[in-house]
Design an enzyme around this catalytic site. Sequence first.
Site, short mmCIF file in Angstrom:
data_model
loop_
_atom_site.label_atom_id
_atom_site.label_comp_id
_atom_site.label_asym_id
_atom_site.label_seq_id
_atom_site.Cartn_x
_atom_site.Cartn_y
_atom_site.Cartn_z
N ASP A 89 7.47 47.63 -59.27
CA ASP A 89 7.03 48.18 -60.56
C ASP A 89 8.07 49.18 -61.01
O ASP A 89 8.69 49.88 -60.21
CB ASP A 89 5.65 48.82 -60.46
CG ASP A 89 5.60 50.05 -59.57
OD1 ASP A 89 5.78 51.17 -60.08
OD2 ASP A 89 5.33 49.87 -58.35
N ASP B 129 -3.18 52.94 -64.37
CA ASP B 129 -2.59 53.84 -63.37
C ASP B 129 -3.39 55.15 -63.42
O ASP B 129 -3.26 55.96 -64.34
CB ASP B 129 -1.11 54.08 -63.72
CG ASP B 129 -0.39 54.90 -62.64
OD1 ASP B 129 -1.08 55.50 -61.79
OD2 ASP B 129 0.85 54.94 -62.68
N GLU C 87 -4.26 58.46 -61.25
CA GLU C 87 -3.79 59.19 -60.06
C GLU C 87 -3.60 60.67 -60.38
O GLU C 87 -4.11 61.18 -61.37
CB GLU C 87 -2.48 58.56 -59.58
CG GLU C 87 -1.38 58.52 -60.65
CD GLU C 87 -0.06 58.08 -60.10
OE1 GLU C 87 0.42 58.77 -59.16
OE2 GLU C 87 0.49 57.05 -60.59
#
Length: 685
Positions: free
Chosen positions: A10, A99, A101
């Site tokens: 990624d 995503d 986090e």
Amino acid sequence: MPTFGVQGLDVSYYQSAVDWQQQWNMGARFAYVKASEGNYYTNPAYSSQYQGSRNVGMIRGAYHFAIPNWSSGADQATYFVNNGGGWSPDGYTLPPVLDFEFNPYEGRTINGFYFGDTCYNMSPGQLAAWVQDFGNTVKSLTGRLPMIYTNTSWWNQCLGTQTGFGDYPLWAAAYPGSPSNDAGALPASWSTYSVWQYSSTGPMAGDSNVWNGDYASLQRFAGFALPTGSFDDLSVVRNGTDVGLRARGWSVDLANIPASNQTHVYITGPDGTTTGYPWTADASRPDVNNVFGYGSSHGFDGTVPITKSGTYKACAFSIGTFGNTALGCKSITATGVEAPIGNFDSLSEVRTADKVAVQLRGWAVDLANPAASTYADTYITGPDGVTTGYRMTANTSRPDVQTVTGLGSNHGFDYQVTLTMPGTYQACTYAIGQNSNLPLGCKSITIAASPAPMGSYDAVSLVQAPNTGNLQLSGWTLDPSYPGKNNTVNVYVSAKDGTPIASPVMVTATANLARPDVNAALNTIGNHGYQAQIAISTPGNYTVCAKAVGVAPLSAGPTPLGCRDVTVRSTPPTMGSLDVAGIQVSNGQASLTTQGWTLDPAMPGSSNPVHVYITYPDGTTKGYPFTANLKRPDVNSALQTIGDHGYSTTVPITARGQYTVCTYGVAVSVFSTLNTQLGCRSLVY
């Protein structure tokens, strides 16, 4: 590097220059590219990275970095999808990724916005709700739930033991200190992961990842699209003697939506034989486009000819680029596929006191269902050229048919149709089958009329009553076929050419009065005299006619009995007098009174109306109706007449001033020429 699965990477803008062919040569077969962050940032290198990975053959997808305290999940999901986070079932696009986090801006205030702690200053419940909002919005926009990228330590710290995310694929981030195949503990909602980010320092550019499965499962995860559709309907259709099975529905290859794909239909007949038919699903189906947005040219509608009755099974399949999808099976029983047989034996006349009819005889059998009685339809064309259809049930006993065909005896038809006029009739008959109809032939017959009625138009006279006038006719008539029955006579006023006119309205009378003279002269029975009246309202010359109508079926009449001319003259106007008019006051109430007499010389035995018209001081005039029904022996003596013809009227008044009162004698003869003014008086109150 893990020793299992499929390698991938990624990247974000930090890796803006990636040698994609080198990554491919190192074994990378998939890539995720950062597309957006919050609702304020898009990766400037996104397009080149996304297309560069695809150009070397990689399966690729896009991810969004969440800032959950910046805006709602729905808002950031929409921003993501509008800036590269879409998905299509083309076999080489991975589902979108969230995503989620550590807060990269922990404790910082940027442009006046405080980003909060590592959990974005949000509770576990708030963070879980934000993820669901994001995920539901992505699914509504793309058809896929996003994969969630996170690491267990942050998830446990910020969301705790929140569950309910098991439907979301997991991309776990965990960096072991030494080469390992163990991604470690996972957050509460998951027992396994789809992708493991095992390194941020190589071997791949950007972050290194492994797909938890083989390449075929990675392709399935990307979602190469299988076709879809619906097998809507299976029916039996008929066109004359042709019978077929019609299959309808729609089919779309999701890997190539704009094109019309193939639909294969397999039909198993009553004998067990299966035959396939390839059709192109290109018929118009705007309803499919309205619901799914696939376009309207994806319908299939085909017909397969069949020749036998029985049960058929049809199974349809949508044919796609990456595979075929079963759309289901339907069964239907087709009856009446075979044609009927039969015969039109005879057409004859039936004549009774109540009717004249034609009788049709024959037989019909539907070979598609010989145990049941079928129909025979006949179409009869009369002397006037009008054709009328009749349905006959072929269920009468015909043992001769059973003897010859062995198909049973209850297949005969024996049917009567009542006729309304003499002349030549043609009957054409058909045996009716579940599949088709068989012509059994045509036959003709000529039906004679019954004798016409006879009679006489003896006299016509004027008969008057108050407010009515009638022309009264008398005579006799009988139907020689049925002298014991009373027939009718139509009485009407004729135009100069002898045709009836609309007004006065024609009258029908029954000839049921005793006429012994007629019975003696004709040596017959029954009562045959008639007397009928036609209402008229104006004087003038009238031609009054009579026609005798028979009671026998198909009588040759009506028979004209003749016409007579009658002159109805106007009657004289009313006569009378306003003898006295005055104003009387009683108990404070004033009234205007009149006295006098009036009569209609055409009808002196009847008391006729008198109308009183009063003109008031303000100039308005009002009328008041009364009846001249008081005794006036002086009038009767003077005029040598009969009846009661005096009047005395009272009308209350209130206004002071000058009044004018006039009285009028109103005729009761409808032929009167004038309602005579009886006099006027002027009075002052």
